[in-house]
Design an enzyme around this catalytic site. Structure first.
Site, mmCIF file in Angstrom:
data_model
loop_
_atom_site.group_PDB
_atom_site.id
_atom_site.type_symbol
_atom_site.label_atom_id
_atom_site.label_comp_id
_atom_site.label_asym_id
_atom_site.label_seq_id
_atom_site.Cartn_x
_atom_site.Cartn_y
_atom_site.Cartn_z
ATOM 1 N N TYR A 155 84.497 24.431 41.965
ATOM 2 C CA TYR A 155 83.479 24.370 40.774
ATOM 3 C C TYR A 155 82.854 23.240 40.943
ATOM 4 C CZ TYR A 155 81.790 24.884 36.098
ATOM 5 O OH TYR A 155 81.022 25.064 34.787
ATOM 6 N N LYS A 162 79.190 19.559 33.672
ATOM 7 C CA LYS A 162 79.637 20.137 32.168
ATOM 8 C C LYS A 162 80.317 18.989 31.438
ATOM 9 C CE LYS A 162 78.712 24.445 32.628
ATOM 10 N NZ LYS A 162 77.522 25.143 31.605
HETATM 11 P P1 NAD Z 1 74.198 34.414 33.792
HETATM 12 O O1 NAD Z 1 73.873 34.211 35.106
HETATM 13 O O2 NAD Z 1 74.323 35.635 33.026
HETATM 14 O O3 NAD Z 1 73.455 33.131 32.546
HETATM 15 C C1 NAD Z 1 72.929 32.162 33.281
HETATM 16 C C2 NAD Z 1 71.581 32.066 32.660
HETATM 17 O O4 NAD Z 1 70.900 30.689 32.856
HETATM 18 C C3 NAD Z 1 70.655 33.104 33.092
HETATM 19 O O5 NAD Z 1 70.141 33.718 31.904
HETATM 20 C C4 NAD Z 1 69.539 32.328 33.892
HETATM 21 O O6 NAD Z 1 67.996 32.956 33.736
HETATM 22 C C5 NAD Z 1 69.589 30.885 33.061
HETATM 23 N N1 NAD Z 1 68.763 29.963 33.789
HETATM 24 C C6 NAD Z 1 69.306 29.368 34.890
HETATM 25 N N2 NAD Z 1 68.132 28.685 35.283
HETATM 26 C C7 NAD Z 1 67.109 28.355 34.173
HETATM 27 C C8 NAD Z 1 66.116 28.008 34.001
HETATM 28 N N3 NAD Z 1 65.197 27.002 34.648
HETATM 29 N N4 NAD Z 1 65.451 28.247 32.744
HETATM 30 C C9 NAD Z 1 65.951 29.096 31.772
HETATM 31 N N5 NAD Z 1 67.002 29.746 32.115
HETATM 32 C C10 NAD Z 1 67.894 29.450 33.272
HETATM 33 O O7 NAD Z 1 75.899 33.633 33.723
HETATM 34 P P2 NAD Z 1 76.623 33.228 32.418
HETATM 35 O O8 NAD Z 1 78.047 33.093 33.041
HETATM 36 O O9 NAD Z 1 76.638 34.122 31.228
HETATM 37 O O10 NAD Z 1 76.424 31.516 32.281
HETATM 38 C C11 NAD Z 1 75.867 31.183 31.072
HETATM 39 C C12 NAD Z 1 76.386 29.753 30.606
HETATM 40 O O11 NAD Z 1 77.883 29.970 30.529
HETATM 41 C C13 NAD Z 1 76.309 28.634 31.846
HETATM 42 O O12 NAD Z 1 76.159 27.554 31.180
HETATM 43 C C14 NAD Z 1 77.654 28.793 32.422
HETATM 44 O O13 NAD Z 1 78.117 27.269 33.266
HETATM 45 C C15 NAD Z 1 78.640 29.047 31.439
HETATM 46 N N6 NAD Z 1 79.900 29.358 31.628
HETATM 47 C C16 NAD Z 1 80.126 30.524 32.345
HETATM 48 C C17 NAD Z 1 81.453 30.949 32.725
HETATM 49 C C18 NAD Z 1 82.015 32.025 33.784
HETATM 50 O O14 NAD Z 1 82.977 32.085 34.101
HETATM 51 N N7 NAD Z 1 80.704 33.112 33.823
HETATM 52 C C19 NAD Z 1 82.652 30.184 31.999
HETATM 53 C C20 NAD Z 1 82.363 29.131 31.129
HETATM 54 C C21 NAD Z 1 81.040 28.718 31.149
#
Ligand code: NAD
Length: 254
Positions: A155, A162
């Protein structure tokens, strides 16, 4: 009456139907809210537009959070359409590949700054713009991960990023609490999304999560959506500054 009856929600971070933001957008809609969506760029629009149609989103707007003018335009459009906002979900993160895959000690100044800007400061910018639209109170949420407090293999620099996001959540919750604006950070376990595919050996992380979690179940976007719906609802009116962990209890194991 539905939990979010008549509420207006802005959801930022839908890339496709696997996105955590999509799980939340669907849940908000099912609970009676009107939901506005944004998409990163024209390429992303092709994926997001059919989803917006599925929930009858009255607004579908471009938003790259590094572009202040685009962010201003989104909030101006929300103000023009609804005159207020009840729920804001920020579900985005970014880190340049080389910095994400390398050691934290090697992370470049530029990569660190960009990761913090897109993943953390953009939440502050959004909440600032939401504040005047939440004169009757509101619920702002972001999405974090367990790597903020524990070193999770692969990570890397997203751990400190985070950690900052969670600290910002507490600060904003404190500053805005008296206005009835609540700020919380949802912390789901690993989910197979586009963002997650950028993390090395992510399948191993998922395997470990399912094996060690007391429920032995991986988190789903529907479960995150359900929790987000509660946090958006009047029932959570005294809940702010929290980081609820939706991971089948993985975080209590050693
Ligand atoms: P995802 O790829 O579906 O979503 C990530 C989003 O970030 C996308 O829609 C992308 O367009 C957007 N993004 C990136 N750069 C950007 C910018 N400059 N302007 C606007 N939007 C932008 O993946 P996800 O897993 O749904 O991620 C969403 C959140 O959840 C993130 O903060 C991620 O760190 C967090 N998260 C994910 C997980 C996991 O395992 N997938 C676990 C915990 C937290």
């Amino acid at each position: 009456m539905q939990m979010l009856s008549g509420m207006k929600a802005l959801v930022v971070g839908v890339a496709n139907e696997h996105s955590i933001a999509w799980g939340c957008a669907q849940a908000f809609h099912a609970a009676g809210a009107e939901v506005a969506l944004t998409y990163l760029n024209d390429k992303a629009r092709a994926w997001v537009e059919p989803l917006a149609q599925r929930i009858g989103a009255p607004l579908l707007l471009p938003l790259d959070v590094s572009d202040d003018a685009q962010m201003d335009a989104v909030f101006a459009e929300v103000a023009r359409t609804w005159g207020r906002l009840d729920v804001l979900l920020h579900s985005i993160a970014f880190c340049p590949k080389d910095d994400l895959h390398g050691r934290v000690v090697d992370c470049s100044r530029e990569g660190f700054a960009q990761a913090m800007d897109i993943s953390v400061h953009s939440f502050m910018r959004m909440v600032k713009r939401a504040e005047p639209l939440m004169s009757q109170g509101g619920s702002c949420m972001t999405v974090t991960y367990y790597g903020s407090t524990r070193v999770v293999d692969q990570y890397n620099v997203m751990g400190p990023v985070k950690a900052a996001l969670e600290a910002v959540t507490r600060e904003l919750a404190t500053e805005l609490g008296a206005q009835g604006i609540r700020v919380n950070a949802l912390s789901p376990g690993p989910l197979k999304t586009r963002a997650a595919s950028g993390i090395d050996h992510f399948d191993e992380l998922m395997h470990l999560a399912a094996e060690r979690a007391p429920t032995h179940q991986l988190t789903t976007i529907e479960e995150v959506g359900a929790y987000a719906t509660f946090l958006a609802s009047p029932g959570a009116r005294n809940v702010t500054g929290t980081v609820p962990i939706i991971d089948g209890g993985f975080h209590i194991t050693s």
